[in-house]
Design a protein around this motif. Sequence first.
Motif, PDB file in Angstrom:
ATOM      1  N   LEU A  42      62.090 -27.520 -25.457  1.00  0.00           N
ATOM      2  CA  LEU A  42      60.579 -28.045 -26.199  1.00  0.00           C
ATOM      3  C   LEU A  42      60.792 -27.931 -27.749  1.00  0.00           C
ATOM      4  CD1 LEU A  42      57.910 -25.951 -24.282  1.00  0.00           C
ATOM      5  CD2 LEU A  42      58.418 -28.599 -24.154  1.00  0.00           C
ATOM      6  N   PRO A  43      60.208 -28.591 -29.325  1.00  0.00           N
ATOM      7  CA  PRO A  43      60.323 -28.605 -30.151  1.00  0.00           C
ATOM      8  C   PRO A  43      59.960 -27.019 -30.209  1.00  0.00           C
ATOM      9  CG  PRO A  43      58.973 -30.432 -29.468  1.00  0.00           C
ATOM     10  CD  PRO A  43      59.282 -29.778 -28.572  1.00  0.00           C
ATOM     11  N   VAL A  44      60.804 -26.012 -31.511  1.00  0.00           N
ATOM     12  CA  VAL A  44      60.386 -25.116 -31.855  1.00  0.00           C
ATOM     13  C   VAL A  44      59.897 -24.740 -33.564  1.00  0.00           C
ATOM     14  CG1 VAL A  44      60.701 -22.465 -33.031  1.00  0.00           C
ATOM     15  CG2 VAL A  44      62.512 -23.442 -30.334  1.00  0.00           C
ATOM     16  N   VAL A  45      57.957 -24.289 -33.008  1.00  0.00           N
ATOM     17  CA  VAL A  45      57.191 -23.726 -33.774  1.00  0.00           C
ATOM     18  C   VAL A  45      57.414 -22.462 -34.420  1.00  0.00           C
ATOM     19  CG1 VAL A  45      54.872 -23.796 -34.922  1.00  0.00           C
ATOM     20  CG2 VAL A  45      55.760 -26.237 -33.514  1.00  0.00           C
ATOM     21  N   LEU A  46      57.929 -21.816 -35.923  1.00  0.00           N
ATOM     22  CA  LEU A  46      57.335 -21.300 -36.019  1.00  0.00           C
ATOM     23  C   LEU A  46      56.483 -20.436 -36.422  1.00  0.00           C
ATOM     24  CD1 LEU A  46      59.014 -18.317 -36.887  1.00  0.00           C
ATOM     25  CD2 LEU A  46      60.070 -19.072 -38.926  1.00  0.00           C
ATOM     26  N   VAL A  47      55.718 -18.991 -36.687  1.00  0.00           N
ATOM     27  CA  VAL A  47      54.292 -18.770 -36.522  1.00  0.00           C
ATOM     28  C   VAL A  47      55.107 -17.802 -37.824  1.00  0.00           C
ATOM     29  CG1 VAL A  47      52.308 -17.457 -36.213  1.00  0.00           C
ATOM     30  CG2 VAL A  47      53.592 -19.321 -35.416  1.00  0.00           C
ATOM     31  N   SER A  48      54.087 -17.626 -39.367  1.00  0.00           N
ATOM     32  CA  SER A  48      55.072 -16.836 -40.473  1.00  0.00           C
ATOM     33  C   SER A  48      53.730 -15.996 -40.755  1.00  0.00           C
ATOM     34  CB  SER A  48      55.891 -16.991 -41.606  1.00  0.00           C
ATOM     35  OG  SER A  48      56.264 -16.640 -42.756  1.00  0.00           O
ATOM     36  N   ARG A  49      53.953 -14.934 -40.941  1.00  0.00           N
ATOM     37  CA  ARG A  49      53.128 -14.009 -40.946  1.00  0.00           C
ATOM     38  C   ARG A  49      53.175 -13.385 -42.424  1.00  0.00           C
ATOM     39  NH1 ARG A  49      53.413  -9.507 -42.642  1.00  0.00           N
ATOM     40  NH2 ARG A  49      55.706  -9.229 -42.264  1.00  0.00           N
ATOM     41  N   ILE A  50      51.619 -14.375 -43.240  1.00  0.00           N
ATOM     42  CA  ILE A  50      51.717 -14.274 -44.570  1.00  0.00           C
ATOM     43  C   ILE A  50      51.191 -13.274 -45.706  1.00  0.00           C
ATOM     44  CG2 ILE A  50      51.015 -15.622 -46.942  1.00  0.00           C
ATOM     45  CD1 ILE A  50      52.738 -17.241 -45.049  1.00  0.00           C
ATOM     46  N   GLY A  51      52.432 -12.427 -45.702  1.00  0.00           N
ATOM     47  CA  GLY A  51      52.457 -10.933 -46.844  1.00  0.00           C
ATOM     48  C   GLY A  51      53.698 -10.825 -47.242  1.00  0.00           C
ATOM     49  N   LEU A  52      53.260  -9.276 -47.627  1.00  0.00           N
ATOM     50  CA  LEU A  52      54.571  -8.957 -48.239  1.00  0.00           C
ATOM     51  C   LEU A  52      55.906  -8.826 -47.701  1.00  0.00           C
ATOM     52  CD1 LEU A  52      53.617  -5.463 -49.983  1.00  0.00           C
ATOM     53  CD2 LEU A  52      54.474  -7.966 -51.051  1.00  0.00           C
ATOM     54  N   GLY A  53      57.288  -9.081 -48.256  1.00  0.00           N
ATOM     55  CA  GLY A  53      58.682  -9.572 -46.455  1.00  0.00           C
ATOM     56  C   GLY A  53      58.010 -10.888 -46.353  1.00  0.00           C
ATOM     57  N   CYS A  54      56.556 -11.861 -46.647  1.00  0.00           N
ATOM     58  CA  CYS A  54      57.161 -13.254 -45.375  1.00  0.00           C
ATOM     59  C   CYS A  54      58.487 -14.556 -45.500  1.00  0.00           C
ATOM     60  CB  CYS A  54      55.489 -13.433 -45.597  1.00  0.00           C
ATOM     61  SG  CYS A  54      55.067 -14.179 -47.324  1.00  0.00           S
ATOM     62  N   ILE A  55      58.670 -14.212 -47.634  1.00  0.00           N
ATOM     63  CA  ILE A  55      60.067 -15.416 -47.480  1.00  0.00           C
ATOM     64  C   ILE A  55      60.926 -14.713 -46.611  1.00  0.00           C
ATOM     65  CG2 ILE A  55      60.700 -15.845 -50.027  1.00  0.00           C
ATOM     66  CD1 ILE A  55      59.025 -15.462 -51.255  1.00  0.00           C
ATOM     67  N   ASN A  56      61.950 -13.964 -47.337  1.00  0.00           N
ATOM     68  CA  ASN A  56      62.515 -13.111 -46.495  1.00  0.00           C
ATOM     69  C   ASN A  56      62.501 -13.503 -45.200  1.00  0.00           C
ATOM     70  OD1 ASN A  56      65.449 -11.866 -45.731  1.00  0.00           O
ATOM     71  ND2 ASN A  56      64.131 -10.023 -45.095  1.00  0.00           N
ATOM     72  N   ILE A 109      56.120 -21.977 -29.300  1.00  0.00           N
ATOM     73  CA  ILE A 109      56.161 -20.980 -30.521  1.00  0.00           C
ATOM     74  C   ILE A 109      56.632 -19.586 -30.521  1.00  0.00           C
ATOM     75  CG2 ILE A 109      53.811 -19.752 -31.538  1.00  0.00           C
ATOM     76  CD1 ILE A 109      53.137 -22.268 -31.513  1.00  0.00           C
ATOM     77  N   THR A 110      57.223 -19.559 -31.225  1.00  0.00           N
ATOM     78  CA  THR A 110      57.948 -17.839 -31.536  1.00  0.00           C
ATOM     79  C   THR A 110      57.352 -17.897 -33.299  1.00  0.00           C
ATOM     80  OG1 THR A 110      59.772 -17.279 -31.987  1.00  0.00           O
ATOM     81  CG2 THR A 110      59.780 -19.053 -33.158  1.00  0.00           C
ATOM     82  N   ALA A 111      58.065 -16.007 -33.593  1.00  0.00           N
ATOM     83  CA  ALA A 111      57.333 -15.821 -35.233  1.00  0.00           C
ATOM     84  C   ALA A 111      58.158 -15.266 -35.544  1.00  0.00           C
ATOM     85  CB  ALA A 111      55.770 -14.721 -34.147  1.00  0.00           C
ATOM     86  N   THR A 112      58.081 -14.769 -37.346  1.00  0.00           N
ATOM     87  CA  THR A 112      59.387 -14.282 -37.382  1.00  0.00           C
ATOM     88  C   THR A 112      58.825 -12.789 -37.083  1.00  0.00           C
ATOM     89  OG1 THR A 112      56.747 -13.829 -39.393  1.00  0.00           O
ATOM     90  CG2 THR A 112      58.531 -15.885 -39.814  1.00  0.00           C
ATOM     91  N   ASP A 113      57.668 -12.485 -36.558  1.00  0.00           N
ATOM     92  CA  ASP A 113      58.159 -10.757 -35.809  1.00  0.00           C
ATOM     93  C   ASP A 113      56.257 -10.654 -35.180  1.00  0.00           C
ATOM     94  OD1 ASP A 113      55.959 -11.287 -38.330  1.00  0.00           O
ATOM     95  OD2 ASP A 113      56.365  -9.106 -39.512  1.00  0.00           O
ATOM     96  N   THR A 114      56.619  -8.732 -35.036  1.00  0.00           N
ATOM     97  CA  THR A 114      55.816  -9.270 -33.838  1.00  0.00           C
ATOM     98  C   THR A 114      53.637  -8.882 -34.978  1.00  0.00           C
ATOM     99  OG1 THR A 114      57.102  -7.668 -32.388  1.00  0.00           O
ATOM    100  CG2 THR A 114      55.040  -6.648 -32.458  1.00  0.00           C
ATOM    101  N   THR A 146      54.584 -21.409 -51.560  1.00  0.00           N
ATOM    102  CA  THR A 146      55.176 -22.823 -51.730  1.00  0.00           C
ATOM    103  C   THR A 146      56.483 -22.430 -52.256  1.00  0.00           C
ATOM    104  OG1 THR A 146      53.158 -22.712 -53.376  1.00  0.00           O
ATOM    105  CG2 THR A 146      54.718 -23.414 -54.455  1.00  0.00           C
ATOM    106  N   ALA A 147      56.682 -20.657 -52.389  1.00  0.00           N
ATOM    107  CA  ALA A 147      58.733 -20.701 -51.820  1.00  0.00           C
ATOM    108  C   ALA A 147      59.096 -20.819 -51.387  1.00  0.00           C
ATOM    109  CB  ALA A 147      58.128 -18.920 -52.653  1.00  0.00           C
ATOM    110  N   ILE A 148      58.367 -20.635 -49.722  1.00  0.00           N
ATOM    111  CA  ILE A 148      59.168 -20.871 -48.652  1.00  0.00           C
ATOM    112  C   ILE A 148      59.449 -22.325 -48.826  1.00  0.00           C
ATOM    113  CG2 ILE A 148      58.797 -20.918 -45.980  1.00  0.00           C
ATOM    114  CD1 ILE A 148      57.371 -18.724 -46.470  1.00  0.00           C
ATOM    115  N   GLU A 149      58.250 -23.104 -48.889  1.00  0.00           N
ATOM    116  CA  GLU A 149      58.621 -24.987 -49.130  1.00  0.00           C
ATOM    117  C   GLU A 149      59.424 -25.299 -49.714  1.00  0.00           C
ATOM    118  OE1 GLU A 149      54.145 -26.619 -47.377  1.00  0.00           O
ATOM    119  OE2 GLU A 149      53.681 -25.502 -49.089  1.00  0.00           O
TER     120      GLU A 149
END
Length: 204
Positions: A143-157, A14-19, A193-196
């Motif tokens: 291992l397979p990599v899964v990204l956790v995205s914090r949904i809020g302003l800036g999340c698409i980028n 598990i990794t993520a878009t940011d802290t 939706t924009a990300i998908e």
Amino acid sequence: MRITDYTSLPSCFITATDTDAGKTHVACQILNAWKQQGFSVAAFKPMATGASYYDGKRVSEDAQHLAAVTGQPVTEVNPYLYDKPASPHIADSNQTFSLMDCLDQFKQLQQKVDRILVEGVGGWCVPLSNTLMLKDLATAMALPVVLVSRIGLGCINHTLLSYHQIQRDCDLWHGWIANVINPDFTDIDSNITAIEQRMTSGTV
């Protein structure tokens, strides 16, 4: 692929878009979903920064949450812990992190359980030392990599940049999880939706 059914996940990194994107919260949900299916599980958060003190002991709050789900000793979940809440290569001022030692511990845990979840620190390109980055650890574990995205302003980028970089660095991409930190954010669905759409169409 956006992941909404955690029961279908294999062992993963598990990794993520940011802290503060909510990796540990999501990790605990995944571990609980596996347990409900009858799998034996383990969590491994090799490195954590910003130690807290409980009953006179230095601990990682994230590791405590993970250990509460798996029943492991906290020190087994998190072998490398640093006081300073900073990027690991700064917090680990003496450069004590050993990739080989970390991989040995990971392999030992992997052999004991049906499913193992490894949680990274920060995001995909966080430096672990002067010579290593988180992505080096992830690719070494394979291992397979899964990204956790914090949904809020800036999340698409943030999500698309992380997705693109992971795909450039390895062939381990498995999917992403939308984690809504603030339920009052007014554009949750449109951002997801924009990300998908952009991942599916390959326009990133």
